[in-house]
Scaffold this active site. Structure first.
Site, PDB file in Angstrom:
ATOM      1  CG  ASP A 128      -1.978  -0.968   1.288  1.00 36.11           C
ATOM      2  OD1 ASP A 128      -1.986  -1.855   0.426  1.00 36.11           O
ATOM      3  OD2 ASP A 128      -2.834  -0.865   2.184  1.00 36.11           O
ATOM      4  CG  HIS A 168      -4.463   2.669  -0.566  1.00 39.82           C
ATOM      5  ND1 HIS A 168      -5.325   1.993   0.261  1.00 39.82           N
ATOM      6  CD2 HIS A 168      -3.470   3.126   0.251  1.00 39.82           C
ATOM      7  CE1 HIS A 168      -4.866   2.027   1.514  1.00 39.82           C
ATOM      8  NE2 HIS A 168      -3.758   2.720   1.535  1.00 39.82           N
ATOM      9  CG  HIS A 181      -3.400   7.176   2.505  1.00 39.81           C
ATOM     10  ND1 HIS A 181      -3.307   7.201   3.872  1.00 39.81           N
ATOM     11  CD2 HIS A 181      -3.254   5.881   2.141  1.00 39.81           C
ATOM     12  CE1 HIS A 181      -3.102   5.964   4.313  1.00 39.81           C
ATOM     13  NE2 HIS A 181      -3.072   5.156   3.284  1.00 39.81           N
ATOM     14  CG  HIS A 191       2.601   0.087   4.350  1.00 40.16           C
ATOM     15  ND1 HIS A 191       2.442  -0.859   5.348  1.00 40.16           N
ATOM     16  CD2 HIS A 191       1.445   0.793   4.303  1.00 40.16           C
ATOM     17  CE1 HIS A 191       1.230  -0.720   5.877  1.00 40.16           C
ATOM     18  NE2 HIS A 191       0.601   0.262   5.274  1.00 40.16           N
TER      19      HIS A 191
HETATM   20 ZN   LIG Z   1      -2.624   3.141   3.236  1.00 42.08          ZN
END
Ligand SMILES: [Zn+2]
Length: 251
Positions: free
Chosen positions: A45, A96, A100, A191
């Site tokens: 992510d 995503h 964010h 991540h």
């Molecule tokens: Zn995230």
């Protein structure tokens, strides 16, 4: 700690508990694949970023692993070449959100944060993602409905190591967190970057992948993309027509 910081922390903890996997999601989340097949998925992510995502792609390429990247739309606009490279190398690109923001999904009306990132990704790779992961994993019932209307599948996780922390947690610690939790069908959340950072140095996630991959294979696990794990399409049809009948879209 200021009062505002303290209140934000409490709200975040409550949000994580109620809205995020493993308990949240109001029935919209896929948190893992079938427990009957020895396969797991790596998901990354908050990218793309440079040089962190590029270095992770180098590592995945050397290992012959395909992964799923949940990209932030703003970062896609900053680094379209990295997204194009990931797509070309066989990785799956998911949405995503645009910025964010964990608040966008809390609002009763909206959806621009979904659509703007959808457009940003489509402009680079030529197709629209089918997979969405909300920032922070926060999913309200109305956000779930918005995503369903757009034809998205909402992807959670069942393993979440501390690789988001700054400064970075050493890869050996990340691997020690992950190993006892691995089961057939696991979706591992890691991540590749830090959200809304145009450049980011990050080494431990790629090192963790380098350590985990041979161990998983020695345990008989395949490492696959989320669409392969779940038996779902990776991308939607090219038009963004609202789909009111759930996930049974004609592809
Ligand atoms: Zn995230």
């Amino acid at each position: 700690m200021s009062l505002k910081t303290a209140v934000t922390r409490v709200v975040d903890q409550i949000g994580n508990l109620i809205l995020s996997p493993p308990y949240g999601g109001f029935g919209y989340y896929y948190n893992h694949g079938p427990r009957t097949r020895r396969a797991v998925a790596f998901t990354f992510d908050d990218g793309p970023g440079k040089p962190c995502t590029e270095q992770l792609l180098d590592t995945l390429g050397e290992l012959g692993v395909k992964a799923t990247f949940f990209c932030v739309g703003l970062s896609v606009q900053w680094h379209p070449d990295v997204v194009q490279r990931a797509f070309t190398e066989g990785h799956v690109i998911g949405n995503h959100s645009m910025m964010h923001s964990r608040k966008a999904g809390l609002l009763l009306r909206g959806g621009e944060h979904i659509d703007a990132a959808d457009d940003a990704i489509a402009q680079v790779i030529g197709c629209r993602p089918h997979l969405y992961r909300p920032p922070w994993g926060w999913l309200t019932p109305w956000e779930g409905q918005r995503l369903r209307q757009r034809g998205y599948a909402v992807i959670g996780w069942d393993i979440y190591p501390d690789d988001w922390k700054v400064p970075e947690v050493p890869a050996e610690h990340l691997v020690a967190q992950i190993k006892p939790l691995v089961k057939p069908g696991s979706i591992i959340l890691m991540h590749d970057s830090v959200s809304n950072q145009i450049r980011w140095e990050k080494t431990e996630t790629a090192r963790a992948v380098r350590l985990l991959t041979p161990w998983l294979r020695s345990e008989g696990y395949e490492i696959v993309t989320v669409p392969e794990l779940l038996g779902l399409p990776a991308y939607r049809s090219s038009s963004r027509v609202p789909n009111t009948e759930g996930f049974d879209v004609k592809w």
